[in-house]
Design a protein around this motif. Structure first.
Motif, mmCIF file in Angstrom:
data_model
loop_
_atom_site.group_PDB
_atom_site.id
_atom_site.type_symbol
_atom_site.label_atom_id
_atom_site.label_comp_id
_atom_site.label_asym_id
_atom_site.label_seq_id
_atom_site.Cartn_x
_atom_site.Cartn_y
_atom_site.Cartn_z
ATOM 1 N N ALA A 10 1.144 10.783 6.572
ATOM 2 C CA ALA A 10 1.444 10.287 5.063
ATOM 3 C C ALA A 10 0.692 9.214 4.637
ATOM 4 C CB ALA A 10 3.013 10.205 4.900
ATOM 5 N N GLU A 65 17.802 14.402 4.322
ATOM 6 C CA GLU A 65 17.793 15.243 5.692
ATOM 7 C C GLU A 65 19.222 14.856 6.079
ATOM 8 O OE1 GLU A 65 14.556 13.705 7.755
ATOM 9 O OE2 GLU A 65 13.192 14.049 6.395
ATOM 10 N N TYR A 97 4.209 11.486 10.102
ATOM 11 C CA TYR A 97 5.293 12.445 10.270
ATOM 12 C C TYR A 97 4.785 13.337 11.425
ATOM 13 C CZ TYR A 97 7.591 10.111 6.451
ATOM 14 O OH TYR A 97 8.390 9.335 5.659
ATOM 15 N N PRO A 151 -1.012 12.575 -6.965
ATOM 16 C CA PRO A 151 -0.288 13.855 -6.973
ATOM 17 C C PRO A 151 0.910 13.625 -5.960
ATOM 18 C CG PRO A 151 -2.537 13.692 -6.000
ATOM 19 C CD PRO A 151 -2.339 12.356 -6.633
ATOM 20 N N SER A 152 1.697 14.627 -6.185
ATOM 21 C CA SER A 152 2.842 14.990 -5.141
ATOM 22 C C SER A 152 2.260 15.116 -4.034
ATOM 23 C CB SER A 152 3.589 16.301 -5.693
ATOM 24 O OG SER A 152 4.657 16.358 -5.050
ATOM 25 N N GLY A 153 3.014 14.561 -3.046
ATOM 26 C CA GLY A 153 2.508 14.539 -1.535
ATOM 27 C C GLY A 153 1.685 13.394 -1.093
ATOM 28 N N SER A 154 1.168 12.544 -2.033
ATOM 29 C CA SER A 154 -0.058 11.732 -1.578
ATOM 30 C C SER A 154 0.565 10.465 -0.940
ATOM 31 C CB SER A 154 -0.768 11.287 -2.862
ATOM 32 O OG SER A 154 0.306 10.979 -3.851
ATOM 33 N N GLY A 155 1.831 10.121 -0.732
ATOM 34 C CA GLY A 155 2.337 9.334 0.020
ATOM 35 C C GLY A 155 2.906 8.306 -0.681
ATOM 36 N N LYS A 156 3.270 8.194 -2.092
ATOM 37 C CA LYS A 156 3.502 7.202 -2.866
ATOM 38 C C LYS A 156 5.030 6.765 -2.366
ATOM 39 C CE LYS A 156 3.701 9.833 -6.288
ATOM 40 N NZ LYS A 156 3.091 11.221 -6.167
ATOM 41 N N THR A 157 6.248 7.707 -2.154
ATOM 42 C CA THR A 157 7.257 7.473 -1.586
ATOM 43 C C THR A 157 7.412 6.730 -0.456
ATOM 44 O OG1 THR A 157 8.243 9.354 -3.089
ATOM 45 C CG2 THR A 157 9.535 8.496 -1.359
ATOM 46 N N THR A 158 6.596 7.268 0.411
ATOM 47 C CA THR A 158 6.587 6.640 1.798
ATOM 48 C C THR A 158 6.193 5.252 1.711
ATOM 49 O OG1 THR A 158 5.723 8.885 2.401
ATOM 50 C CG2 THR A 158 5.523 7.159 4.205
ATOM 51 N N THR A 183 4.586 16.371 11.100
ATOM 52 C CA THR A 183 3.831 17.459 10.824
ATOM 53 C C THR A 183 2.363 16.849 10.219
ATOM 54 O OG1 THR A 183 5.079 17.075 8.698
ATOM 55 C CG2 THR A 183 5.301 19.156 10.070
ATOM 56 N N ARG A 207 16.301 11.005 1.451
ATOM 57 C CA ARG A 207 15.264 12.470 1.195
ATOM 58 C C ARG A 207 16.203 13.834 1.403
ATOM 59 N NH1 ARG A 207 9.216 12.053 1.539
ATOM 60 N NH2 ARG A 207 8.678 10.008 1.667
HETATM 61 N N1 LIG Z 1 10.556 13.209 6.803
HETATM 62 C C1 LIG Z 1 9.153 13.781 6.731
HETATM 63 N N2 LIG Z 1 8.920 14.579 7.750
HETATM 64 C C2 LIG Z 1 7.556 15.072 7.712
HETATM 65 N N3 LIG Z 1 6.775 15.238 6.696
HETATM 66 C C3 LIG Z 1 7.323 14.168 5.709
HETATM 67 C C4 LIG Z 1 8.623 13.682 5.695
HETATM 68 N N4 LIG Z 1 8.535 12.903 4.446
HETATM 69 C C5 LIG Z 1 7.398 13.054 3.851
HETATM 70 N N5 LIG Z 1 6.742 13.762 4.509
HETATM 71 C C6 LIG Z 1 5.254 14.067 4.012
HETATM 72 O O1 LIG Z 1 4.519 13.076 3.997
HETATM 73 C C7 LIG Z 1 3.726 13.376 3.041
HETATM 74 C C8 LIG Z 1 3.978 12.278 1.840
HETATM 75 O O2 LIG Z 1 5.146 12.311 1.293
HETATM 76 P P1 LIG Z 1 5.709 11.515 -0.128
HETATM 77 O O3 LIG Z 1 5.376 9.963 0.412
HETATM 78 O O4 LIG Z 1 7.122 11.851 -0.343
HETATM 79 O O5 LIG Z 1 4.833 11.859 -1.088
HETATM 80 P P2 LIG Z 1 5.089 11.543 -2.594
HETATM 81 O O6 LIG Z 1 6.125 10.662 -2.833
HETATM 82 O O7 LIG Z 1 3.594 11.115 -3.133
HETATM 83 O O8 LIG Z 1 4.968 12.864 -3.474
HETATM 84 C C9 LIG Z 1 4.101 14.739 2.127
HETATM 85 O O9 LIG Z 1 2.931 15.462 2.734
HETATM 86 C C10 LIG Z 1 5.488 15.090 2.709
HETATM 87 O O10 LIG Z 1 5.435 16.404 3.201
#
Ligand SMILES: Nc1ncnc2c1ncn2[C@@H]1O[C@H](COP(=O)(O)OP(=O)(O)O)[C@@H](O)[C@H]1O
Ligand SMILES: [Mg+2]
Lengths: 363, 222, 407
Positions: free
Chosen positions: B18, A362, B13, B37-44, B15, A360
């Motif tokens: 996810a 970092e 996380y 949508p972007s930020g919904s947790g897909k990548t996670t 902040t 990602r």
């Molecule tokens: N390393 C991280 N530290 C803090 N917050 C994170 C981190 N990685 C992702 N997030 C938060 O987790 C949420 C989901 O992220 P992500 O899975 O990348 O979303 P997507 O792939 O759906 O756009 C987002 O709000 C992102 O800001």
């Protein structure tokens, strides 16, 4: 054609080196720099005692050897004493007296090259009938350079070729060349041997000498021996402390150079892990490269370091410094170890991180 | 038969959260799209399934293995045996050419085989780009190298995170068509994350996420 | 905007920035402390060299042949204090007076001297402590220095010859003495009785008289000029010679204040000292130069390595429309900050290092020179900026597209 796993590692690593020559070159330079400094300091630190103790010899002997009987030291005894490796330098003296203007005056016979730590106005006596006179004696007797002195007992005339000042008892004596004195007084061997013995082993040397030659009278010149050892210790300590500080810092800058390279390659590490590489397998990639730059850099570095040490020694001491060969492989190993450590530490940190956070962006 | 099973998965996380409790079962050989949508947790979610990340809570079984119980190294081994990745940023090694990038995956799996790697690249239509380095390839070409790399060790699961995110329509189409062909030939399971509804047209099942939760999950016939 | 970018680049790349700052700090620390060392080495070592003993010997001026034959002349005790009033008084680290007498009934030599004497120097607040313990550090006493008027110190050789030990009684000048200790020095005192100077002066009837004085002075190493004969110098040259701390000029000044004296350098000591100082000074200079160069190179390689990866950022900035000037400014500001922070920490670190070196080796910290502060700060900023400039220029020269694609 199928290659073994190891050959493929070679292949990938060399591909990297080939395409990123600049970085590899910088990594090698960093290792080389550190090892060069390290080598230079080690060579000079180990050589400094020998160099400085040679300089300190002009303070005078730290040991005086005569015989208990007062007879001259025999030539073969002298040879055996001075061939001992603990003897760093020696002077031979012949003592006698001349009768001049009704007074018995002390005479020291010494070789020209051994007549040091003295201010001499005029020239050292050459040939048969020349002498130089101590400044106090000259003042007392009103002797001038160029004058002739008549020795009254044997009826020989000497020409005064100079007046010397040493600031010691010798200032009330007459000095002539060793060979002249030997002939004149008919002495075989020497009246006294003035030695500069390695101050670390002075007591061992004394007892050895007493054992081998019980008839010798051995006096340690404490003033010189103690001060010399104290000063040499101090200079050695100085070199060690400075070397430690310098080498420590050189290792840090080298580590930071190599480390900066790894920080740049974090993404690569994350990717390798995502592709299924174990930490050790990732490590192997970087270890291999670090070993290469470490070995090349260290080899060049020791060469450069020896060259630097010799240049410094030539300038400061007008002579080359001896290199103790066994240090060199040690230094090369140390260079490789530092290079490897500086690489593997950040790599290990990276491999223990979640690949997701690296990928990602970092870290 | 299920190949991936996710139970009440959470990921917090510092902040924000996810993932807030995700349950999911994916059948062997399925092509699943995860959209949201972007930020919904897909990548996670995808990263946790692939063992690139650890969940805060919940369980993930891949081929019956609880992957949270595996060590970091065991995870690596598990990945190389079972999973192929395609990322949004192509993440190719810059100093290796296309063939060598594929061979690197072979290297970690078993042994590099140049012929096989070249075959794989030819299959993704890159027969004319075998010795180009990533910087000499277009975005679509780079992504195709990634697909070749992901599939070179015959994984049973392909995880793709917005593989077409950087591509135009034509390229997107080409890449997806290519994947469909390979999928039909080799029957691996596909989990593909996207935010582009167009991409879901290739899927057999579409899962919609929002704010760390699955909101809809429907199978598409045809 | 520029500052915002720079700030976020520090926050987001903590590790890379930290590496650069550490490299600059360590490089600066080493350079600055070694420069301190090389500036201070001669003064430190010349103090150490005083362990070789006095470098000036003061004796009564001899006139005619009679003195050589044994007839005695003396210097005066009251002139001793004047040694601390000459032009180079602060360089006089110590002096020891000696009085040599023969005990009339036994013929033994009796020597009077100071061991550790505290004297009041006019115009100085602290008393001046001098004597054999300061000037002849190799003296060894088993027992103690005489503390009362009926105690005497006995030389090692004489003690074994007379078979006398510490605590035994002995008669000197018709009075009873107790041996308070055995002295070994490696020279004539080994074969004599030693008494405090004033005690011997009274006993022998030589009140206020001394035979010779050994002086230990910090000197400027002899150079070619110093070897010129002062009597043949022009007034200007003589002035310069007189006001330089050569062993000869200090001897001359002592001669001037001690009536009827002749002060001579002890040449083996004086000359060796100069030689050792020159050699050692040169050695440390060269080593410092080597270290400074290596530090500079080391910092540069780190900077270059760290910034090579930033070429991508440079390209990105160009791509989003930053002009050359702006791009360069951003990176230079960054380098300036790295240089400044690194230089500052490095300088502070160098204070510790030079203190460590000084205390560890010489027992006192090295002198801190104020000039090193701006110097090290300036040098580290310069190196940081130069180290940054190379990669920036390289990045600027390449078309952004190539870099952004990962070349
Ligand atoms: N390393 C991280 N530290 C803090 N917050 C994170 C981190 N990685 C992702 N997030 C938060 O987790 C949420 C989901 O992220 P992500 O899975 O990348 O979303 P997507 O792939 O759906 O756009 C987002 O709000 C992102 O800001
Ligand atoms: Mg995403």
């Amino acid at each position: 054609m199928r290659m073994k796993k190891g050959s493929w590692l070679n292949y990938f690593v060399f591909k990297n080196i080939k395409l990123r020559k600049g970085r590899f070159f910088i990594a090698i330079s960093a290792v080389m720099l550190t090892v060069a400094v390290l080598t230079a300091f080690v060579v000079l630190s180990t050589g400094i005692r020998e160099k400085m103790s040679r300089e300190l010899q002009s303070y005078g002997a730290n040991m005086i050897v005569t015989t208990l009987t007062g007879l001259p030291l025999k030539e073969d005894v002298t040879k055996r004493i001075v061939s001992n490796p603990l003897v760093r330098g020696f002077k031979a003296h012949i003592y006698g007296t001349l009768t001049i203007r009704g007074q018995e005056l002390e005479v020291i016979g010494v070789r020209k090259k051994d007549f040091k730590g003295v201010r001499l106005e005029g020239s050292f006596p050459e040939g048969g009938n020349q002498v130089i006179v101590g400044v106090k004696l000259a003042e007392a007797l009103g002797i001038k350079k160029g004058q002739s002195l008549k020795e009254e007992k044997r009826g020989v005339t000497f020409r005064v070729s100079g007046i010397f000042e040493r600031g010691s008892k010798a200032d009330t004596a007459i000095v002539m060349d060793l060979a002249t004195a030997r002939e004149f007084f008919g002495i075989k061997g020497f009246s006294a041997l003035l030695l500069n013995v390695d101050t670390r082993y002075i007591s061992r040397f004394t007892s050895e000498l007493k054992r081998d030659f019980p008839s010798l009278k051995i006096t340690t010149v404490k003033q010189v021996a103690l001060a010399e050892e104290k000063l040499l210790k101090k200079i050695e300590l100085l070199m060690v402390v400075v070397s430690l500080v310098v080498v420590f810092s050189a290792a840090i800058t080298m580590g930071s150079t190599v480390g900066a390279n790894i920080i740049e390659r974090m993404e690569e590490i994350g990717l390798m892990k995502a592709l299924g590489a174990r930490a050790s397998e990732v490590g192997r990639f970087f270890l291999y490269e670090a070993m290469l730059s470490g070995i090349i850099g260290s080899l060049l570095g020791t060469l450069a370091g020896v060259a630097i040490a010799e240049a410094v020694s030539r300038t400061a001491f007008n002579s080359f410094v001896g290199v103790e060969i066994f240090w060199l492989p040690l230094l090369i190993c140390l260079g490789v170890v530092i290079a490897v450590a500086a690489t593997l530490l950040p790599v290990r940190r990276a491999t223990s991180m979640r690949p997701s956070s690296i990928l990602r962006g970092e870290g | 038969m299920s190949i991936i099973e996710v139970q009440s998965l959470r990921k917090d996380y510092s902040t924000a959260a996810a993932l807030r409790g995700v349950d999911l079962v994916i059948e062997k050989g399925q092509w699943v799209s995860i959209i949201g949508p972007s930020g919904s947790g897909k990548t996670t979610l995808l990263n946790i399934i692939g063992g690139l990340d650890h969940p805060t809570d919940g369980k993930v079984f891949v081929k019956g293995t609880d992957i949270n119980a595996l060590s970091e190294d065991e995870l690596s081994v598990f990945r190389r045996e079972n999973i192929g990745f395609v990322f949004q940023q192509s993440h190719l090694i810059p100093y290796l050419d296309a063939t060598e990038n594929v061979m690197l995956a072979q290297y970690f799996h078993s042994l590099p085989d140049r012929k096989e790697a070249e075959e794989a690249l030819k299959r993704v239509g890159l027969g004319h780009r075998l010795t180009h380095r990533p910087s000499q390839l277009s975005g679509g070409e780079q992504q195709r190298v990634c697909i070749a790399r992901a599939l070179i060790n015959n994984p049973s699961i392909l995880l793709a995170d917005e593989p077409t995110g950087n591509l135009d329509r034509t390229n997107t189409r080409n890449v997806l068509e290519l994947l469909r062909r390979l999928h039909q030939e080799e029957h691996f399971t596909v989990v593909m994350v996207t935010h582009d509804p167009y991409v879901t047209e290739w899927a057999e099942r579409v899962i919609k996420m929002e704010d760390g939760r699955i909101i809809t999950d429907e199978s598409v016939s045809g | 905007m520029l500052l915002r970018i720079v700030r976020s680049s520090f926050v987001n790349q903590k590790k890379a920035m930290a590496v650069m700052i550490v490299a600059v700090a360590v490089g600066t620390a080493i350079a600055s402390s070694l420069i301190s060392l090389s500036l201070d080495i001669t003064s430190k070592v010349s103090k150490e060299l005083r362990a070789f003993g006095a470098n000036i010997k003061v004796e009564p001026r001899l006139q005619g042949i009679a003195e050589v034959a044994g007839q005695r002349r003396y210097l005066r005790s009251e002139d001793l204090l004047k040694i601390k009033t000459i032009f180079w008084r602060h360089n006089i680290l110590g002096f020891v007076p000696f009085l040599y007498t023969i005990e009339p009934s036994t013929g033994h030599t009796v020597i009077g001297t100071w061991y550790r004497k505290s004297i009041k120097v006019p115009g100085e607040r602290e008393p001046f402590v001098t004597g054999a313990s300061e000037v002849m550090p190799w003296w060894q006493i088993k027992g103690r220095w005489p503390e009362s008027e009926n105690e005497v110190l006995l030389g090692r050789e004489l003690s074994s010859r007379l078979n006398l030990r510490r605590g035994d009684r002995v008669e000197l000048f018709g009075r009873d003495f107790r041996v308070s200790g055995i002295l070994s020095t490696g020279s004539k005192e080994d074969d004599a009785f030693v008494l405090p100077l004033e005690v011997l002066q009274k006993l022998s009837g030589l009140n206020g008289k001394i035979s010779e004085v050994y002086v230990s002075a910090l000197t400027t190493p002899m150079d070619d000029f110093a070897y010129k004969d002062p009597e043949k110098m022009s007034p200007r040259e003589y002035e310069k010679w007189y006001c330089t701390g050569y062993v000869t000029s200090i001897a001359k000044q002592i001669e001037e204040v001690m009536r009827g004296s002749r002060a001579r350098p002890i040449w083996p000591v004086a000359e060796t000292e100069g030689k050792v100082l020159k050699r050692l000074g040169l050695l440390i200079y060269l080593l410092s130069a080597v270290s400074v160069i290596s530090a500079a190179l080391g910092v540069s390689t780190t900077m270059i390595m760290s910034l090579l990866r930033r070429t991508r950022q440079v390209a990105l900035m160009k791509a989003i429309g930053a002009d050359r000037l702006n791009t360069v400014l951003i990176f230079l500001t960054e380098a300036l900050i790295v240089g400044f922070l690194g230089g500052l920490t490095g300088y502070l670190l160098s204070l510790l290092i030079s203190k460590y070196i000084g205390v560890e080796v010489f027992g006192t910290p090295l002198r801190q020179r104020a000039i090193l502060f701006p110097l090290s700060l300036g040098a580290s900023v310069l190196i940081a900026v130069l180290g940054a400039y190379l990669p920036i220029r390289k990045a600027l020269a390449i078309r952004p597209a190539l870099i952004l694609k990962g070349e």
